[in-house]
Design an enzyme around this catalytic site. Structure first.
Site, PDB file in Angstrom:
ATOM      1  N   ASN A 115       9.132   5.215   8.634  1.00 50.88           N
ATOM      2  CA  ASN A 115      10.409   4.845   8.018  1.00 50.88           C
ATOM      3  C   ASN A 115      11.225   6.076   7.658  1.00 50.88           C
ATOM      4  OD1 ASN A 115      12.311   3.164   6.290  1.00 50.88           O
ATOM      5  ND2 ASN A 115      11.371   4.453   4.700  1.00 50.88           N
ATOM      6  N   ARG A 173      16.897  -1.057   2.843  1.00 52.31           N
ATOM      7  CA  ARG A 173      16.613  -0.685   4.232  1.00 52.31           C
ATOM      8  C   ARG A 173      17.423   0.495   4.751  1.00 52.31           C
ATOM      9  NH1 ARG A 173      16.134  -7.019   5.600  1.00 52.31           N
ATOM     10  NH2 ARG A 173      13.867  -7.201   5.386  1.00 52.31           N
ATOM     11  N   ARG A 210      -1.318   0.223  10.373  1.00 54.72           N
ATOM     12  CA  ARG A 210      -0.667  -0.212   9.140  1.00 54.72           C
ATOM     13  C   ARG A 210       0.718   0.435   9.182  1.00 54.72           C
ATOM     14  NH1 ARG A 210       0.876   2.606   4.316  1.00 54.72           N
ATOM     15  NH2 ARG A 210       0.959   1.271   2.485  1.00 54.72           N
ATOM     16  N   ASP A 212       3.608   1.696   7.251  1.00 54.12           N
ATOM     17  CA  ASP A 212       3.999   2.061   5.891  1.00 54.12           C
ATOM     18  C   ASP A 212       5.471   1.709   5.646  1.00 54.12           C
ATOM     19  OD1 ASP A 212       3.430   3.742   3.396  1.00 54.12           O
ATOM     20  OD2 ASP A 212       5.190   4.776   4.206  1.00 54.12           O
ATOM     21  N   HIS A 216      11.247  -1.322   4.089  1.00 51.36           N
ATOM     22  CA  HIS A 216      12.402  -0.431   4.107  1.00 51.36           C
ATOM     23  C   HIS A 216      12.970  -0.244   5.504  1.00 51.36           C
ATOM     24  CE1 HIS A 216      11.616   0.252  -0.110  1.00 51.36           C
ATOM     25  NE2 HIS A 216      10.335   0.263   0.232  1.00 51.36           N
ATOM     26  N   GLU A 248       3.288  -3.082   5.654  1.00 54.46           N
ATOM     27  CA  GLU A 248       3.281  -2.980   4.202  1.00 54.46           C
ATOM     28  C   GLU A 248       4.612  -3.473   3.654  1.00 54.46           C
ATOM     29  OE1 GLU A 248       3.345  -0.204   0.312  1.00 54.46           O
ATOM     30  OE2 GLU A 248       4.500   0.236   2.100  1.00 54.46           O
ATOM     31  N   ASN A 313      -5.226  -1.274  -3.578  1.00 52.46           N
ATOM     32  CA  ASN A 313      -4.975  -0.324  -2.496  1.00 52.46           C
ATOM     33  C   ASN A 313      -4.778   1.069  -3.092  1.00 52.46           C
ATOM     34  OD1 ASN A 313      -2.310  -0.132  -3.350  1.00 52.46           O
ATOM     35  ND2 ASN A 313      -1.424  -0.687  -1.390  1.00 52.46           N
ATOM     36  N   ARG A 352      -9.470  -6.294   3.729  1.00 49.52           N
ATOM     37  CA  ARG A 352      -9.601  -4.844   3.738  1.00 49.52           C
ATOM     38  C   ARG A 352     -10.284  -4.406   2.443  1.00 49.52           C
ATOM     39  NH1 ARG A 352      -4.106  -1.698   3.679  1.00 49.52           N
ATOM     40  NH2 ARG A 352      -4.109  -2.489   1.553  1.00 49.52           N
TER      41      ARG A 352
END
Ligand code: AAO
Length: 512
Positions: A115, A173, A210, A212, A216, A248, A313, A352
């Site tokens: 991101n 975003r 995953r 991240d 966003h 995520e 997490n 997880r």
């Protein structure tokens, strides 16, 4: 013919939801901040023999070296380039890990930070884990390369350039998350660079990602780079296998961005799971375990086949991210084992397990002022290896929750009961509950302040079973409690509220 095409299309569009773990391996473990060499060893000596499906690793790409504070764990969420070198190791160590883990059927899931790049105030120089030059002020990352055109500075509408209001989806975003330089993923060039990085990892043999900070990114921008990904390497995976994708997205309800906007791309992290389970097991807000009867979608969670679930997490175990004080962690070991035990016994979601390092937690005014402290390391900042004690626990400051007998045995329990329905629920209308998984396994919890004594229907075949929490089956004996299941499937349970672990779990693979 058309049916075949339809089936093929269906398979294709469902593919990124499948974790690609070997059949009968149903969980992954996040080996947070581990070195690649240690992960390779752990796959061979521990994870494969105990039925773990895979490992989520810390971001493998080059990141900013942060020295104030000294080498925080979170520097790895500030990319400088997509070269593979980090405190966990270099590219050849990374490749060696993937090959060795894949060869024992334990797959690697990469934490992909795409991101953004480093913080806006990072400065310029070579303070990066491969020594690549960058200049955050000029938005210059020649080792990718990215330049000013590749960031969202012009698109963000807040005066600070930061996300100021999580209820404005455009800000979330298009603006910077905690000052991290926000990539312009609407540009095909940026999408291609991201896909090139991920495809490099796929070529090496990883099984998924995953993603991240997915919240966003625009779901459509993500789709554009995910569509550019190759199928997994046919050296280890069936032809046409898509990478497993889990995103995520923190959606506890009450913000404008919803998890379901991301279902088209893959699975999504269900943050309500750990937040709610912690509240229930801590018995806060009048919650009790009896209410877990309809755990899952009944608690307004996302559909099970879209969810990745976890008790804690790497963020919320230290007060970052979301979930708050209810989150259970290794710091509350007794409750934590119950929480992880419940998660691994319950059919909801893809699970997880967290594996942490110790840090000098220190609260001031309700905040842990040491929440930044990085992994166990030497003076020069390099990460310490994971040492293994004679009793199989870890040393050197590594917690290794996944090696705790209760947790490891529940990972095996989940594999044994895989595919079986949720059955034979029982509760005392308080904090004593029990449930089964068809005719393969049964679990009983006593989280009340008094003893549990009950004869319960387990659904299991007659026999003597070893409780896998207080011990396990070794050869022809149980090292812990024995449970006698009668011909009619019932068994008597007696669990003291003072027991070291006030729960009992039995399954058909631990029957005498
Ligand atoms: C560090 C420094 C910063 C500095 C920055 C740049 O701490 O001060 O500005 O460097 O120099 C990690 C660390 C950050 C670190 C960053 C970069 O956690 O501290 O910044 O690396 O080094 C949001 C995101 C989510 C993110 C989470 C931490 O949505 O994606 O924040 N998680 C991932 C990683 C994480 C990493 C990054 C992303 C960045 O797992 O390790 O950051 O790559 C609300 C929103 C959430 C939001 C939280 C926290 O949550 O919903 O989306 O998460 O706020 O800001 C209630 C609400 C709940 C709310 C919560 C907290 O519970 O119900 O919705 O309160 O307010």
């Amino acid at each position: 013919m058309w049916i075949l095409i339809l089936l093929a299309a269906l398979e294709l569009c469902w593919a990124q939801y499948s974790p690609n773990t070997l059949p009968g391996r149903t969980s992954i473990v996040h080996l947070f901040e581990w070195r690649w060499n240690d992960i390779a060893l752990e796959c061979e000596r521990y994870l494969a023999p105990n039925g773990f499906g895979g490992v989520q690793i810390s971001p493998p790409n080059e990141n900013l070296v942060v020295t104030t504070p000294w080498r925080p764990w979170w520097e790895r969420y500030q990319p400088i380039s997509y070269q593979l070198c980090s405190r966990s190791g270099n590219e050849s160590e990374f490749k060696d890990m993937v090959i060795r883990c894949n060869n024992v059927g334990v797959y690697i899931y990469v934490d992909a930070v795409v991101n953004h790049m480093c913080g806006a105030a990072a400065g310029s120089g070579h303070y990066s884990t491969c020594g690549s030059y960058f200049d955050s002020g000029k938005r210059d990352f020649p080792a990718v390369p990215y330049s000013g055109w590749d960031f969202n500075d012009g698109k963000c509408k807040t005066t600070s350039g930061e996300i100021e209001n999580y209820n404005d989806l455009y800000q979330v975003r298009d603006c910077r998350l905690v000052s991290l330089l926000d990539l312009a993923l609407e540009k095909d060039y940026v999408r291609s660079k991201v896909a090139e990085y991920m495809n490099h990892l796929i070529d090496i043999g990883v099984a998924g990602f995953r993603i991240d900070a997915a919240k966003h990114m625009w779901p459509g921008d993500m789709k554009a780079f995910l569509d550019k990904l190759k199928n997994l390497s046919t050296e280890w995976f069936a032809e046409g296998t898509r990478p497993f994708i889990f995103q995520e997205v923190i959606d506890l309800g009450g913000e404008s961005i919803k998890s379901n906007e991301y279902f088209g791309n893959g699975r999504v992290t269900e943050f309500k799971y750990g937040a709610k389970l912690g509240t229930v097991i801590r018995k806060w807000n009048g919650e009790k375990m009896a209410y877990l009867k309809n755990w899952g979608e009944g608690w307004s969670f996302m559909p099970s086949d879209k969810a990745v679930v976890f008790v804690d997490n790497h963020d919320n175990q230290r007060g970052h991210g979301a979930g708050g004080a209810s989150i259970l962690t290794f710091w509350d070991a007794r409750l934590y084992k119950m929480g992880v035990g419940f998660m691994l016994a319950h059919p909801y979601g893809f699970t997880r397990v967290m594996s942490s390092f110790h840090w000098p937690r220190y609260f001031e005014n309700g905040k842990d002022i040491n929440d930044w402290v990085g992994p166990p390391s030497y003076e020069d900042g390099s990460t310490k290896p994971v040492s293994i004690n004679p009793d199989t626990t870890c040393g050197n400051g590594w917690i290794c929750e996944h090696r705790w007998r209760q947790i490891r045995n529940m990972v095996i329990f989940r594999n044994v009961v895989n595919g079986q329905p949720f059955t034979n629920w029982w509760d005392n209308n308080s904090n004593q509950v029990a449930f089964g998984r068809g005719n393969q396994g049964f679990i009983v919890f006593n989280n009340d302040d008094w003893n549990l004594t009950a004869t319960l229907q387990t659904g299991l075949p007659e026999g003597i079973y070893c409780d896998i929490i207080s011990g396990q089956k070794e050869g022809n004996i149980c090292t812990g409690i024995k449970i006698h299941v009668h011909g009619d499937g019932t068994a008597y349970f007696n669990i003291s509220n003072d027991a070291e672990d006030p729960f009992v779990a039995i399954h058909v693979s631990a029957k005498l």
